[in-house]
Design a protein around this motif. Structure first.
Motif, PDB file in Angstrom:
ATOM      1  N   LEU A 143      38.889  62.195  40.370  1.00  0.00           N
ATOM      2  CA  LEU A 143      38.831  60.963  39.587  1.00  0.00           C
ATOM      3  C   LEU A 143      37.425  60.376  39.714  1.00  0.00           C
ATOM      4  CD1 LEU A 143      41.143  59.444  38.107  1.00  0.00           C
ATOM      5  CD2 LEU A 143      41.378  58.011  40.145  1.00  0.00           C
ATOM      6  N   ALA A 144      36.838  59.978  38.591  1.00  0.00           N
ATOM      7  CA  ALA A 144      35.468  59.440  38.639  1.00  0.00           C
ATOM      8  C   ALA A 144      35.396  58.212  39.541  1.00  0.00           C
ATOM      9  CB  ALA A 144      35.011  59.088  37.229  1.00  0.00           C
ATOM     10  N   THR A 145      36.496  57.436  39.592  1.00  0.00           N
ATOM     11  CA  THR A 145      36.502  56.233  40.435  1.00  0.00           C
ATOM     12  C   THR A 145      37.202  56.504  41.769  1.00  0.00           C
ATOM     13  OG1 THR A 145      38.595  55.536  39.471  1.00  0.00           O
ATOM     14  CG2 THR A 145      36.596  54.718  38.395  1.00  0.00           C
ATOM     15  N   GLY A 146      37.293  57.792  42.127  1.00  0.00           N
ATOM     16  CA  GLY A 146      38.131  58.200  43.270  1.00  0.00           C
ATOM     17  C   GLY A 146      37.631  57.797  44.647  1.00  0.00           C
ATOM     18  N   ASP A 147      36.407  57.261  44.742  1.00  0.00           N
ATOM     19  CA  ASP A 147      35.909  56.832  46.058  1.00  0.00           C
ATOM     20  C   ASP A 147      36.296  55.398  46.388  1.00  0.00           C
ATOM     21  OD1 ASP A 147      34.624  59.188  46.781  1.00  0.00           O
ATOM     22  OD2 ASP A 147      32.836  58.671  45.600  1.00  0.00           O
ATOM     23  N   ILE A 148      36.656  54.652  45.355  1.00  0.00           N
ATOM     24  CA  ILE A 148      36.870  53.215  45.587  1.00  0.00           C
ATOM     25  C   ILE A 148      38.287  52.797  45.190  1.00  0.00           C
ATOM     26  CG2 ILE A 148      34.439  52.615  45.243  1.00  0.00           C
ATOM     27  CD1 ILE A 148      36.733  51.690  42.488  1.00  0.00           C
ATOM     28  N   GLU A 149      38.637  51.593  45.560  1.00  0.00           N
ATOM     29  CA  GLU A 149      39.871  50.977  45.077  1.00  0.00           C
ATOM     30  C   GLU A 149      39.626  49.473  44.982  1.00  0.00           C
ATOM     31  OE1 GLU A 149      42.406  52.485  48.107  1.00  0.00           O
ATOM     32  OE2 GLU A 149      42.062  50.833  49.487  1.00  0.00           O
ATOM     33  N   ILE A 150      40.555  48.786  44.317  1.00  0.00           N
ATOM     34  CA  ILE A 150      40.428  47.333  44.187  1.00  0.00           C
ATOM     35  C   ILE A 150      41.421  46.694  45.150  1.00  0.00           C
ATOM     36  CG2 ILE A 150      40.565  45.372  42.593  1.00  0.00           C
ATOM     37  CD1 ILE A 150      38.463  47.435  41.766  1.00  0.00           C
ATOM     38  N   ILE A 151      40.930  45.726  45.926  1.00  0.00           N
ATOM     39  CA  ILE A 151      41.832  44.918  46.757  1.00  0.00           C
ATOM     40  C   ILE A 151      42.010  43.599  46.007  1.00  0.00           C
ATOM     41  CG2 ILE A 151      42.213  43.883  49.030  1.00  0.00           C
ATOM     42  CD1 ILE A 151      41.827  46.938  49.113  1.00  0.00           C
ATOM     43  N   PRO A 152      43.159  43.429  45.329  1.00  0.00           N
ATOM     44  CA  PRO A 152      43.311  42.293  44.415  1.00  0.00           C
ATOM     45  C   PRO A 152      43.467  40.957  45.141  1.00  0.00           C
ATOM     46  CG  PRO A 152      44.869  44.053  43.938  1.00  0.00           C
ATOM     47  CD  PRO A 152      44.322  44.323  45.301  1.00  0.00           C
ATOM     48  N   SER A 153      42.908  39.939  44.518  1.00  0.00           N
ATOM     49  CA  SER A 153      43.167  38.591  45.000  1.00  0.00           C
ATOM     50  C   SER A 153      43.982  37.829  43.960  1.00  0.00           C
ATOM     51  CB  SER A 153      41.842  37.865  45.261  1.00  0.00           C
ATOM     52  OG  SER A 153      40.998  38.004  44.140  1.00  0.00           O
ATOM     53  N   ARG A 154      44.100  38.387  42.767  1.00  0.00           N
ATOM     54  CA  ARG A 154      44.855  37.727  41.705  1.00  0.00           C
ATOM     55  C   ARG A 154      45.441  38.796  40.782  1.00  0.00           C
ATOM     56  NH1 ARG A 154      44.036  33.482  37.160  1.00  0.00           N
ATOM     57  NH2 ARG A 154      43.018  35.134  36.005  1.00  0.00           N
ATOM     58  N   LEU A 155      46.647  38.554  40.338  1.00  0.00           N
ATOM     59  CA  LEU A 155      47.299  39.468  39.396  1.00  0.00           C
ATOM     60  C   LEU A 155      47.863  38.633  38.256  1.00  0.00           C
ATOM     61  CD1 LEU A 155      48.707  42.182  38.544  1.00  0.00           C
ATOM     62  CD2 LEU A 155      50.612  41.503  40.019  1.00  0.00           C
ATOM     63  N   ARG A 156      47.536  39.003  37.051  1.00  0.00           N
ATOM     64  CA  ARG A 156      48.111  38.300  35.909  1.00  0.00           C
ATOM     65  C   ARG A 156      48.861  39.330  35.071  1.00  0.00           C
ATOM     66  NH1 ARG A 156      46.046  34.772  31.451  1.00  0.00           N
ATOM     67  NH2 ARG A 156      44.142  36.009  31.268  1.00  0.00           N
ATOM     68  N   ILE A 157      50.147  39.081  34.872  1.00  0.00           N
ATOM     69  CA  ILE A 157      50.919  40.007  34.030  1.00  0.00           C
ATOM     70  C   ILE A 157      50.798  39.509  32.601  1.00  0.00           C
ATOM     71  CG2 ILE A 157      53.201  40.965  33.573  1.00  0.00           C
ATOM     72  CD1 ILE A 157      53.762  40.524  36.621  1.00  0.00           C
ATOM     73  N   LEU A 158      50.100  40.270  31.778  1.00  0.00           N
ATOM     74  CA  LEU A 158      49.816  39.825  30.406  1.00  0.00           C
ATOM     75  C   LEU A 158      50.966  40.136  29.463  1.00  0.00           C
ATOM     76  CD1 LEU A 158      46.111  41.056  30.254  1.00  0.00           C
ATOM     77  CD2 LEU A 158      46.912  38.745  30.734  1.00  0.00           C
ATOM     78  N   ASN A 159      51.660  41.234  29.761  1.00  0.00           N
ATOM     79  CA  ASN A 159      52.784  41.602  28.914  1.00  0.00           C
ATOM     80  C   ASN A 159      53.592  42.694  29.606  1.00  0.00           C
ATOM     81  OD1 ASN A 159      54.354  41.310  26.657  1.00  0.00           O
ATOM     82  ND2 ASN A 159      52.735  41.869  25.200  1.00  0.00           N
ATOM     83  N   ARG A 160      54.889  42.654  29.387  1.00  0.00           N
ATOM     84  CA  ARG A 160      55.754  43.671  29.983  1.00  0.00           C
ATOM     85  C   ARG A 160      56.049  44.770  28.968  1.00  0.00           C
ATOM     86  NH1 ARG A 160      56.733  43.408  35.551  1.00  0.00           N
ATOM     87  NH2 ARG A 160      57.115  41.251  36.154  1.00  0.00           N
ATOM     88  N   ALA A 161      56.284  45.986  29.446  1.00  0.00           N
ATOM     89  CA  ALA A 161      56.714  47.072  28.559  1.00  0.00           C
ATOM     90  C   ALA A 161      58.189  47.345  28.786  1.00  0.00           C
ATOM     91  CB  ALA A 161      55.906  48.330  28.848  1.00  0.00           C
ATOM     92  N   ASP A 162      58.902  47.533  27.681  1.00  0.00           N
ATOM     93  CA  ASP A 162      60.320  47.922  27.729  1.00  0.00           C
ATOM     94  C   ASP A 162      60.465  49.328  28.288  1.00  0.00           C
ATOM     95  OD1 ASP A 162      61.910  45.952  26.871  1.00  0.00           O
ATOM     96  OD2 ASP A 162      61.874  46.510  24.733  1.00  0.00           O
TER      97      ASP A 162
END
Ligand code: ASP
Length: 598
Positions: free
Chosen positions: A89-108
Motif C-alpha cells: 500500500l502506498a500509504t502502508g507506512d503510516i496510519e491516522i490516530i483520529p481525534s474526531r470522527l464525523r459520520i457524513l452518511n450511512r450506507a444500507d
C-alpha cells in the motif's frame, strides 16, 4: 472543509502532521476492541486506527461503522508499529490516530461486496453508481478520460476543430435501423438519432471547415451482440483536400498520442497496409489478427485435376482450395473437431476436412484420394511436420477464406495464442504486441441476395478508386474497389473511413447503382446533392470506435466495462429501468397510439 489530503497522499515524512481525510469505509477490522478502518477515496486507501485506550468514546463510535459509510476523520499521522507496515500500500507506512470522527452518511445493505467481482452483470449494471466505485472500473473511466483528452489535444494541435452536430437528425443509411423520435409539433413526422454524423461532417467540408472532428454519440438499433451497445461513441474525423495517406498519418499520430498518454506505450508508426484481397486471402478476414501465423495457403493450382471430387468441383466452379496448418494441434479432440465443423458450416461450408499428423502418419479419411504429387505439394507449401493439424476449405474465394479465417481464430483461442490469457498484451514499453494495420481497397459494393440488389459496403458516399471508374460505366460492380480503409488492432476493427464522392453527378450515379429512385434521392439526400453543387471540395475522413479502443487499452473484454452507464446485453438500462412506459398524455401530445399488445 472536509479534507486536507486525499487517501493516497500521506507518507513517512508526514508523520506528526494534523490532517483531515474524507471518504468511504472500505473495510473495518475489530482486533480486540481496537478498530482498524481502511478509508477509501478515488485515489487510494489510508488506515485509521481507533484505540479505546486513547479515546474510548471515539472507538465506540467507530465500532458502529459499516462498509461504505461515508466519514470524515481528523487526526494525527503516526508511524505504524514496527512489523505492521504494509508494503503493498502506498500509504502502508503510516496510519491516522483520529481525534474526531464525523459520520457524513450511512450506507444500507450493499448490493454486493465491493472487493469482489460479482458474476451477475445485471446486478452490477442495476447498481452502477456502486459498481463504479470498484478500482478497476474507476481506473477505466480515468483511462477513457485521458484517451478523449489526448484525442482533443492531438487533433487541436493538427488544426482540427471540434464541431457538434445534431442528435435530433434525419434517417441516414449507415446500414442499421434508426432510433426514431416522434415530433410533437409536426404530428406523424419523426427525427432519427444519428447512426453517425456522416452527412453532417461532409456538409461541414462544403462549409469550408476543412478539418473537423467530434467525440460523437452514435445510435444504432441493432440486434445486440456481445460487443455492441445501442449507443456508442466515435472519434469522428473529416478533412478537405486529403488523400488516404493524409487520413492515415493523422490517425496514426493520434493513436500514438493516445497510447502514449493513456498507458505510456510507444506504438510503431506508420502502420503496415494490406489490401482487402490480401487480408482475406492470407488471413481469411478483413480484420486480420497477425499476432500468430497459421496463414491461409492457396492450393488451387495443385488440386486442379484432383481425384478428390470435393476439391475438384470447387475449383471447376471457379472457387479455390485453401488450407491452414495448425502447429501442434494433432491432439484435437472429437469435441473440438465437432465445434470447428459447426463453425465451418455456420460460415457456409458443407463440412470441414482435416488431417492430423501423428506418429509419422497422415490421419484423415480424405488422404486416400490425394495423389503423391498433391501430397508433396501439401507437404512443402504447408511445411507439414509431426504434430500438425491441417484444415481445408474448398469453396468460393470469399467462403473458403471466411471459413478458414474463423477456424484459424478459434484454433488460436483453443491453443491460447489469443484470447483472455493474452488480452493484456503490449508490455508497457515494447509496444510489440500491439499490432496495428490498415486494410485498404475494400470492394465498393456488396451483393445482397436477400434484397436482390447491390449495397454499399462502406456507405453510399464512398468514392470508387479512380482506376476502377471505367468498371462503373461497364456496370461491373463486383470488381470496383473503393477508396475505403479500416484500421485494425490485434484483430479488432477499431475504425474505418473513406475518401468521399464530391461530384454531384458521381453521387447520383452511385445512388442509381444502389437502386435508389430519383424521387427518393431528392427526399432523402436533396440537401447533400444541393451542397455538392455549391463548390464541394474533395474530402474524406474516418471514424474510430472510442469504446472499443478504450476497451483494448484497458485490457477489458467488454465495451460495457469502459462505459459509465451501459445498457445490458438486451439493450436495457437496468438502473433507470428504461425503456419504460410513458404517460398516455405524452402519447396523445405526440399523436401516437400504441397497437394492442398481442
Ligand atoms: N461514418 C462512418 C462510420 O460510422 C465512418 C466514416 O466513413 O468516416 O462507419
Amino acid at each position: 472543509m472536509y479534507r486536507t489530503n486525499d487517501c493516497n497522499s500521506l507518507r513517512k515524512i508526514d508523520i506528526g502532521k494534523q490532517v483531515m481525510l474524507a471518504g468511504w469505509v472500505h473495510v473495518t477490522r475489530d482486533h480486540g476492541g481496537v478498530i482498524f478502518i481502511d478509508l477509501r477515496d478515488r485515489e487510494g486507501l489510508t488506515q485509521a486506527v481507533f484505540r479505546p485506550e486513547e479515546n474510548a468514546e471515539l472507538a465506540k463510535e467507530a465500532h458502529s461503522l459499516r462498509s461504505e459509510d461515508v466519514i470524515e476523520v481528523s487526526g494525527r499521522v503516526a508511524a505504524r508499529l514496527p512489523g505492521t507496515e504494509n508494503a503493498n500500500l502506498a500509504t502502508g507506512d503510516i496510519e491516522i490516530i483520529p481525534s474526531r470522527l464525523r459520520i457524513l452518511n450511512r450506507a444500507d445493505t450493499l448490493p454486493f461486496p465491493i472487493d469482489a467481482e460479482p458474476q451477475n452483470e445485471d446486478l452490477r449494471i442495476t447498481h452502477r453508481y456502486f459498481d463504479l466505485r470498484r478500482p478497476r472500473l474507476a481506473r477505466n473511466l480515468r483511462v477513457r478520460h485521458r484517451v478523449t483528452k489526448a484525442t482533443r489535444d492531438y487533433l487541436d494541435g493538427q488544426g482540427y476543430i471540434e464541431v457538434e452536430t445534431p442528435v435530433l437528425s434525419k434517417s441516414t443509411p449507415e446500414g442499421a435501423r434508426d432510433f426514431l423520435v416522434p415530433s410533437r409539433i409536426m404530428p406523424g413526422k419523426f427525427y432519427a438519432l444519428p447512426q453517425a454524423p456522416q452527412q453532417y461532417k461532409q456538409l461541414l467540408m462544403v462549409a469550408g471547415v476543412e478539418k473537423y472532428f467530434q467525440i460523437a454519440k452514435c445510435f444504432r438499433d441493432e440486434d445486440l451482440r456481445a460487443d455492441r451497445q445501442p449507443e456508442f461513441t466515435q472519434i469522428d474525423i473529416e478533412a478537405s483536400f486529403v488523400t488516404p495517406d493524409d487520413i492515415f498519418s493523422v490517425t496514426e499520430g493520434m493513436l500514438a498520442a493516445i497510447f502514449k498518454v493513456a498507458r505510456n506505450i510507444e506504438i510503431k508508426t506508420p502502420f503496415d497496409r494490406l489490401t482487402y484481397r490480401e487480408a482475406v486471402g492470407r488471413f481469411g478476414s478483413d480484420k486480420p489478427d497477425r499476432r500468430f501465423g497459421m496463414e491461409l495457403v492457396d492450393l488451387s493450382d495443385d488440386f486442379r485435376a484432383s481425384g478428390f471430387k470435393v476439391f475438384r468441383s470447387a475449383i471447376d466452379a471457379g472457387g479455390v482450395v485453401k488450407a491452414i496448418n495448425s502447429k501442434g494441434f494433432a491432439g484435437i479432440t472429437i469435441g473440438q473437431a465437432d465445434e470447428l465443423t459447426e463453425i465451418a458450416k455456420l460460415y457456409g461450408a458443407k463440412g470441414l476436412a482435416f488431417i492430423k499428423i501423428e506418429n509419422g502418419e497422415w490421419k484423415s479419411p480424405v488422404v486416400k484420394f490425394f495423389s503423391d504429387a498433391e501430397k508433396a505439394a501439401l507437404q512443402s507449401k504447408l511445411r507439414i511436420e509431426e504434430g500438425d493439424c491441417v484444415f481445408f476449405g474448398a469453396d468460393k474465394w470469399e467462403i473458403a477464406g471466411e471459413v478458414l479465417g474463423r477456424i484459424r481464430l478459434r484454433v488460436a483461442e483453443i491453443q491460447n495464442l489469443i484470447g483472455p490469457a493474452n488480452r493484456h498484451s503490449g508490455s508497457e514499453q515494447s509496444g510489440l504486441d500491439w499490432d496495428f494495420l490498415w486494410v485498404t481497397d475494400f470492394p465498393l459494393f456488396q451483393w445482397s441476395p436477400e434484397e436482390n440488389k447491390w449495397n454499399a459496403m462502406h456507405h453510399p458516399f464512398t468514392r470508387p478508386k479512380t482506376e476502377d471508374m471505367p468498371l462503373f460505366d461497364d456496370k461491373k460492380f463486383s470488381e470496383i474497389r473503393a477508396e475505403a480503409y479500416d484500421v485494425v488492432l490485434n484483430g479488432v476493427e477499431i475504425g474505418g473511413g473513406s475518401i468521399r464522392i464530391y461530384e454531384p453527378e458521381l453521387q447520383e450515379k452511385m445512388f442509381e447503382a444502389l437502386g435508389i429512385r430519383p424521387e427518393d434521392r431528392q427526399s432523402q439526400f436533396g440537401h447533400l446533392l444541393r451542397a455538392l453543387r455549391l463548390g464541394a471540395p474533395p474530402h474524406g475522413g474516418i471514424a474510430l470506435g472510442l469504446d472499443r479502443l478504450v476497451m483494448l487499452i484497458c485490457g477489458e473484454e467488454s465495451i460495457r466495462d469502459v462505459m459509465a452507464f451501459p445498457k445490458n446485453n438486451r439493450g436495457l438500462d437496468l438502473m433507470t429501468q428504461s425503456p419504460a412506459d410513458v404517460d398516455p398524455r405524452q402519447l396523445r401530445d405526440l399523436s401516437l397510439k400504441l397497437a394492442e399488445k398481442k
